[in-house]
Design an enzyme around this catalytic site. Structure first.
Site: not given
Length: 367
Positions: A204, A267, A348
């Site tokens: 991140c 990611n 997802t």
């Protein structure tokens, strides 16, 4: 965006575990939703035939850090047969979530290649499904998440294991030593929960001397070595972003070789997210760009899995490869396994399909 409720064009898109039309806090308090709210555990028969970092599992398939906000969400995933769920990334201190909305569908045909820099957000969630998620890696204080994670760990059934994910947080006035110390504290807090496997998020932005910590090889090495000294025998995973060539990922692998038990990739892929008028879709400073996940990044996850397999052979270190990105069905799962993934995860598609784990176990002959 006036309506964020899923308009389901495919029977695989059920009511999602996370409701995009609600705030992060409301999801945290009221979720999980849909079939995931049914707490009846799906029975698994026979003996587990696979191992994940020494733990028997029915299938090396799970959920990466992200959709499972707290222990309730982790328990729901376990009950639905996701054998390796990851508790959403936490920190050593409370960090607020970005403003709503945090999840939007994006309009994209085919793959999200690195030359596609701008995507339009849309109202309907339809297959092939890709979304952007923008949360800012929020976290509650350890006083909440430590007992909550411990409770989720205790909920595992035979052939299942929970992974705890965390990351360090920069201090406004602190330097590198303080930053690394925060990772060590996070590792200690993780160890105290009794979690069997720990993941540190290096993928991140705004937490390293480069845009992503995983691209800062020397700092990544310092961080993982310090974490591992604190964790002792607990296996350590690192989560990384997409690397565009073998040489770059080989440099990182060599730096952490012998310290980490596995590498999770990938990611998301970053893109500018705008509305139909071309304006920034996600409110707030610094949110024009956001990570995209789902079917459109499958190519990148598969490519990284193959790349890590090649690098593993060159380096000669037997770390596990955990592949994720665009896994929507048993075919995707098989592709990742054939590419070299020791375990596969879905975020997802899992959010909209509570039956995904059972479908993969059945259709990929994992039952």
């Amino acid at each position: 965006m006036e309506c964020l409720t899923a308009q389901r064009s495919d029977t695989r898109l059920h009511t999602p575990i996370y409701d995009p039309s609600m705030s992060y806090q409301d999801n945290f308090d009221q979720g999980p939703f849909g079939e995931f709210a049914n707490s009846v555990r799906i029975p698994q028969t026979g003996e587990p035939q696979h191992f994940f970092l020494g733990h028997p599992v029915y299938a090396p398939f799970g959920v990466p850090a992200g959709p499972l906000l707290n222990g309730k969400f982790v328990k729901a995933a376990l009950d639905k047969g996701f054998d390796i769920p990851v508790y959403k990334t936490v920190r050593t201190r409370r960090v607020p979530c970005h403003a709503w909305p945090n999840v939007l569908a994006v309009d994209i045909e085919g793959d999200l290649t690195l030359d596609k820099t701008r995507l339009v957000a849309k109202d309907d969630y339809a297959e092939p499904l890709s979304i952007t998620n923008s949360f800012g890696v929020p976290s509650f204080d350890p006083d909440f998440w430590q007992p909550d994670l411990a409770d989720a760990v205790a909920h595992v059934g035979p052939g299942q294991v929970v992974v705890g994910s965390f990351q360090g947080t920069k201090s406004e006035r602190g330097g590198a030593a303080d930053y690394i110390a925060d990772f060590v504290l996070g590792a200690r807090l993780m160890r105290e929960t009794g979690v069997k496997i720990v993941e540190v998020n290096l993928s991140c932005p705004n937490e390293g001397t480069s845009a992503l910590l995983c691209f800062d090889v020397e700092r990544s090495r310092e961080v993982v070595e310090a974490i591992k000294r604190e964790l002792g025998e607990i296996p350590l995973l690192i989560k990384v972003a997409y690397f565009s060539d073998d040489a770059s990922i080989e440099q990182l692998v060599r730096a952490v070789s012998g310290t980490v038990a596995g590498i999770v990739a990938i990611n998301t892929i970053s893109a500018e997210i705008v509305n139909e008028q071309g304006q920034q879709a996600l409110p707030g400073e610094g949110r024009l760009r956001s990570g995209v996940c789902g079917s459109s990044i499958k190519w990148a996850g598969l490519e990284m899995t193959s790349r890590l397999k090649r690098v593993r052979e060159v380096v000669g270190n037997e770390f596990s490869i955990i592949g994720c990105g665009g896994v929507s069905d048993a075919t995707d799962y098989d592709e990742y396994r054939q590419a070299g993934a020791d375990a596969v995860m879905s975020a997802t598609a899992m959010m909209w399909n509570p039956q995904l784990a059972q479908q993969i176990k059945r259709e990929a002959h994992e039952l």
